[in-house]
Design an enzyme around this catalytic site. Sequence first.
Site, PDB file in Angstrom:
ATOM      1  CE  LYS A  33       0.911 -11.410  15.060  1.00 21.16           C
ATOM      2  NZ  LYS A  33       2.150 -11.175  15.831  1.00 21.16           N
ATOM      3  NE  ARG A  48       0.741 -14.333  18.402  1.00 15.03           N
ATOM      4  CZ  ARG A  48      -0.062 -14.935  17.542  1.00 15.03           C
ATOM      5  NH1 ARG A  48      -1.303 -15.252  17.885  1.00 15.03           N
ATOM      6  NH2 ARG A  48       0.356 -15.192  16.322  1.00 15.03           N
ATOM      7  N   GLY A  59       8.129 -10.499  11.719  1.00 11.30           N
ATOM      8  CA  GLY A  59       9.374 -10.636  12.469  1.00 11.30           C
ATOM      9  C   GLY A  59      10.016  -9.332  12.894  1.00 11.30           C
ATOM     10  CG  MET A  63       7.576  -4.505  16.102  1.00  3.43           C
ATOM     11  SD  MET A  63       6.131  -3.499  16.282  1.00  3.43           S
ATOM     12  CE  MET A  63       4.959  -4.385  15.328  1.00  3.43           C
ATOM     13  NE  ARG A  79       1.524 -12.727   7.767  1.00  2.44           N
ATOM     14  CZ  ARG A  79       2.435 -12.802   8.703  1.00  2.44           C
ATOM     15  NH1 ARG A  79       2.355 -12.069   9.782  1.00  2.44           N
ATOM     16  NH2 ARG A  79       3.459 -13.618   8.585  1.00  2.44           N
ATOM     17  CG  HIS A 119      14.074 -13.095   8.753  1.00  4.32           C
ATOM     18  ND1 HIS A 119      15.163 -12.480   8.177  1.00  4.32           N
ATOM     19  CD2 HIS A 119      13.309 -12.120   9.269  1.00  4.32           C
ATOM     20  CE1 HIS A 119      15.062 -11.181   8.361  1.00  4.32           C
ATOM     21  NE2 HIS A 119      13.952 -10.929   9.030  1.00  4.32           N
ATOM     22  NE  ARG A 165      15.111  14.183 -18.495  1.00  2.48           N
ATOM     23  CZ  ARG A 165      14.681  12.950 -18.324  1.00  2.48           C
ATOM     24  NH1 ARG A 165      14.953  12.015 -19.235  1.00  2.48           N
ATOM     25  NH2 ARG A 165      13.978  12.620 -17.251  1.00  2.48           N
ATOM     26  CB  SER A 206       4.560  18.940 -19.701  1.00  2.22           C
ATOM     27  OG  SER A 206       5.038  17.804 -19.042  1.00  2.22           O
ATOM     28  N   GLY A 238       6.680  20.013 -14.770  1.00  2.00           N
ATOM     29  CA  GLY A 238       8.003  19.475 -14.440  1.00  2.00           C
ATOM     30  C   GLY A 238       8.124  19.521 -12.934  1.00  2.00           C
ATOM     31  CG  ASN A 269      11.958  15.908 -11.190  1.00  2.00           C
ATOM     32  OD1 ASN A 269      11.085  15.318 -10.572  1.00  2.00           O
ATOM     33  ND2 ASN A 269      12.646  15.360 -12.159  1.00  2.00           N
ATOM     34  CG  ASP A 270      13.611  22.363 -12.432  1.00  2.00           C
ATOM     35  OD1 ASP A 270      14.448  22.743 -11.592  1.00  2.00           O
ATOM     36  OD2 ASP A 270      13.900  21.974 -13.571  1.00  2.00           O
ATOM     37  CB  CYS A 305       7.209  15.153 -17.997  1.00  2.00           C
ATOM     38  SG  CYS A 305       7.850  16.827 -17.863  1.00  2.00           S
ATOM     39  CE1 TYR A 349       2.237  14.005 -20.647  1.00  2.00           C
ATOM     40  CE2 TYR A 349       0.446  15.151 -21.771  1.00  2.00           C
ATOM     41  CZ  TYR A 349       1.778  15.081 -21.370  1.00  2.00           C
ATOM     42  OH  TYR A 349       2.637  16.096 -21.694  1.00  2.00           O
TER      43      TYR A 349
HETATM   44  P1  ADP Z   1       5.137 -12.821  14.342  1.00  2.00           P
HETATM   45  O1  ADP Z   1       4.306 -11.611  14.232  1.00  2.00           O
HETATM   46  O2  ADP Z   1       6.599 -12.557  14.322  1.00  2.00           O
HETATM   47  O3  ADP Z   1       4.712 -13.889  13.393  1.00  2.00           O
HETATM   48  P2  ADP Z   1       3.625 -14.096  16.396  1.00  2.00           P
HETATM   49  O4  ADP Z   1       2.992 -13.234  17.408  1.00  2.00           O
HETATM   50  O5  ADP Z   1       2.757 -14.587  15.303  1.00  2.00           O
HETATM   51  O6  ADP Z   1       4.908 -13.391  15.813  1.00  2.00           O
HETATM   52  O7  ADP Z   1       4.228 -15.323  17.171  1.00  2.00           O
HETATM   53  C1  ADP Z   1       5.130 -16.194  16.565  1.00  2.00           C
HETATM   54  C2  ADP Z   1       4.746 -17.621  16.820  1.00  2.00           C
HETATM   55  O8  ADP Z   1       4.606 -17.884  18.197  1.00  2.00           O
HETATM   56  C3  ADP Z   1       3.414 -18.024  16.250  1.00  2.00           C
HETATM   57  O9  ADP Z   1       3.510 -18.332  14.899  1.00  2.00           O
HETATM   58  C4  ADP Z   1       3.087 -19.251  17.052  1.00  2.00           C
HETATM   59  O10 ADP Z   1       3.759 -20.377  16.518  1.00  2.00           O
HETATM   60  C5  ADP Z   1       3.669 -18.911  18.399  1.00  2.00           C
HETATM   61  N1  ADP Z   1       2.601 -18.480  19.289  1.00  2.00           N
HETATM   62  C6  ADP Z   1       2.140 -17.234  19.496  1.00  2.00           C
HETATM   63  N2  ADP Z   1       1.126 -17.229  20.371  1.00  2.00           N
HETATM   64  C7  ADP Z   1       0.922 -18.507  20.719  1.00  2.00           C
HETATM   65  C8  ADP Z   1      -0.011 -19.159  21.583  1.00  2.00           C
HETATM   66  N3  ADP Z   1      -0.933 -18.494  22.245  1.00  2.00           N
HETATM   67  N4  ADP Z   1       0.095 -20.497  21.689  1.00  2.00           N
HETATM   68  C9  ADP Z   1       1.033 -21.172  21.011  1.00  2.00           C
HETATM   69  N5  ADP Z   1       1.926 -20.630  20.199  1.00  2.00           N
HETATM   70  C10 ADP Z   1       1.881 -19.302  20.049  1.00  2.00           C
HETATM   71 MG    MG Z   2      13.051  21.137 -15.277  1.00  2.00          MG
HETATM   72 MG    MG Z   3       3.042 -14.702  13.264  1.00  2.00          MG
END
Ligand code: ADP
Ligand code: MG
Ligand code: MG
Length: 872
Positions: free
Chosen positions: A22, A92, A101, A103, A336, A454, A560, A763, A765, A767-768, A830, A850
């Site tokens: 990010k 963030r 989502g 963290m 991203r 989500h 086998r 070949s 193996g 696993n073994d 294998c 292979y």
């Molecule tokens: P995640 O990694 O879960 O997508 P983000 O850090 O992208 O979390 O934040 C989630 C949302 O919060 C963003 O998509 C945006 O809508 C809002 N947000 C984050 N920073 C700002 C900011 N500086 N101004 C306005 N909205 C923000």
């Molecule tokens: Mg074997």
């Molecule tokens: Mg985001």
Amino acid sequence: MKKFVYSFNEGNREMKDLLGGKGANLAEMTSIGLPVPQGFTITTEACNEFYKRDKKIWDELEKEIFEFLVKLEDQTGKKFGSDKNPLLVSVRSGAKISMPGMMDTILNLGLNDKVVNTIADVTNNPRFAYDSYRRFIQMFSDVVMEIPKYLFELVLDDIKEQKGYKFDTDLDVEDLKEVVKRYKKIYLDNIKEDFPQDPKEQLIKAVFAVFKSWNNKRAIIYREQNDISHEIGTAVNVQSMVFGNMGDDCGTGVAFTRNPSTGEKEMIGEFLMNAQGEDVVAGIRTPMTIDKLKEENVEAYNQFLDICSTLENHYRDMQDIEFTIENRKLYLLQTRNGKRTAKAAIRIAIDLYEEGLITKDEALMKVEPKQLDQLLHPTFDKEELKNAVVLGRGLAASPGAATGRVCFTAEMAVKKAAEYKDVILVRNETSPEDIEGMTISNGILTSKGGITSHAAVVARGMGKCCVCGCEEIYINEAEKYFKVNGKVYKEGDYISIDGSTGNVYEGVVKTSPEALSDDFYKLMSWADDRRRLMVRTNADTPEDAQNAVKFGAEGIGLCRTEHMFFEESRILAIREMIVSDTKEEREHALSKILPYQKQDFIDIFKVMAQRPVTIRLLDPPLHEFLPSKKEDIEELSKTINVDYNMLMSRIKSLHEFNPMLGHRGCRLAVTYPEIAVMQTTAIIEAALYVKKEEGIDVVPEIMIPLIGDINELRYIENVVKKTADTIIEKSNVELNYKFGTMIEVPRGALTSDEVAESAEFFSFGTNDLTQMTYGFSRDDANKFIQEYKEKKIFEKDPFVSIDEKGVGKLIKIAYELGRKTRPDLKIGICGEHGGDPKSIEFCNKVGLDYVSCSPFRVPIARLAAAQAVIKG
Ligand code: ADP
Ligand code: MG
Ligand code: MG
């Protein structure tokens, strides 16, 4: 002194390791002149240092953060806590690899009882000021102080109900003041302190919380599932706020530059006016599709289209973009490379190549080999669908077909998984806490939220079928039922969902295998042109072999033979052979098995046409074939005419303390050479038959398992070759065959210069080989390997991905010694590792000829082998 903080205008997209994905992309967008609110990034190295210091933010770091805060104040002309022009920021998280989502993010930081009024005055919009404040208190309390979210939601619901409001946007300023008052009380009751009023204190606490969230449970599970190292840490982005919740000419949204389900070149996105942050994805109000933005604000829409194509061209990939509109002005908050289904990944890779944006090699690198698995899975049977009852229609969020029994919570899905076998998780919306339950379910159905919710994002990542936003169904989670068109479905009822159409069906709908697309074949042919490794399959039946050939297998690397012994028609004869006392009795029993075994090989040779087929002679400990139930032993005693008690004592005498290290593998052929004779006869006669009758020129490869000493192999070589050569001579047909061995015992690997004197091919193996190198029983290892991973003793399960240092070293040694003796020695692998992309990369590097893997992994191996060459 080491630098731990970077301003957005100091970084670029190459700096993902340090700034997180990010942060690096915010810096990159800043540098190409896109409208990004200013800010700075605290590095992943700071996060790792934080953990080294026992989760403390040290003084120098705090000082550095405040220096950058002052710079940000200068850049924006705003000031933290000011009574004229206050600065608000978002805090963030953002790791190198995006974990959507997983963290936590905090918005509107910097607000307090005074600042909220200043903002109300300067914007002349008190409703907005208090809306932001209540959001901030809730996020801060949840993320930083870990006060349960629902306490806040109850307050909001209570006020909405009192006033008869439907949406959060209906709350007026007086309502919001009340909300804030009650929120602060919750804070005080739970923490025994007032809500912190000093913005700097808020900031440091928030940074602390983001660092800490790196190790929350759902983030750890996500990393486990996606093979992301726990060591890389997260960066923290501090960014000045822009506001989508200032009124009806403001809004916030997310969009993909191409369709993440199908890969089609069409923008897909959603937005909400007068909303902030997660409102769109949280499913609170149902968002509008992105094309409607044209009606709300045509300039912003056009500008957004422009920026989308700028970003696609710049990153040369499909982008997942987050934006906010403040008073009609567009801001970008994130970009991203968008997550996508396998189908979309292939389509996009091919299109980008054909549009001239990327090279073929780059196209091949854009598809995650493991993802291909999704394509090989079933869809609903077309005939069955004609009679299926459609319950409702939602959004086609993640393709595939799934049937299962309804569960209404993730916990229930986990609890009932064993009993129900197939679970469909049905929820209003999902949240990151549900991740375990989602993993266990066959599919996910939600009643709210769009295709960027989500549920949809996570399901696509998992390659799991998902239908979301199916608004017709009314879910009562507490009483465990859902209702649609007046009909009620309870927990445990069967439903079926189609993530490619969005349809929800009553009951079980049968599935049929997925038809592979032209795009798939095209990408695979590109991979084939590029790879060096051949790809074979592990197949024991003609059906498996047929499947594997369809997926592109170039031979069988492991057939086998024991699997052929378990069939009902044969098991009695096998048992008879095992409990026999004399060679004659054994030979008698084996002669009953011979015709079956021969027919098995004929069928397999036919399917494989001229492709090479490696057949392994009998391998498992014999007791695996013996009956344990009383009635089975009685039946056997009658068939072979041996007294029950005698038979029991014979069975007992076959008991072994460590069967995996016991009487198995080549040791069987040494003690009972007649087994090897029978199997060789079956193989050679089958090969002669298909050559004569079908004109198929097979060169069977006879493989001896578990060799540790050249003398074992010599002994068996003698038996096998004498048998084979006699038959061939008598037949008057010319037939070539090869004789070789598995390398799976460490001693075999270490003495493989000797072994190669007799063996024409090796070949591995693995696993073994892994089991014996570590001294782990592979049948028991999962009891402790998970804990090894948790305690960071192992980064990976060595049975899944090859242990390059140890097992890999043995492979290298065996490869080199073997080729020294016999320069044209054919060498493959294998074990399970033959289908694991990382291990394939290793095999390519070592120089194997292979890899061989299960049929469904053949496409994965073809692509991974091409990527291994590209990576070099
Ligand atoms: P995640 O990694 O879960 O997508 P983000 O850090 O992208 O979390 O934040 C989630 C949302 O919060 C963003 O998509 C945006 O809508 C809002 N947000 C984050 N920073 C700002 C900011 N500086 N101004 C306005 N909205 C923000
Ligand atoms: Mg074997
Ligand atoms: Mg985001």
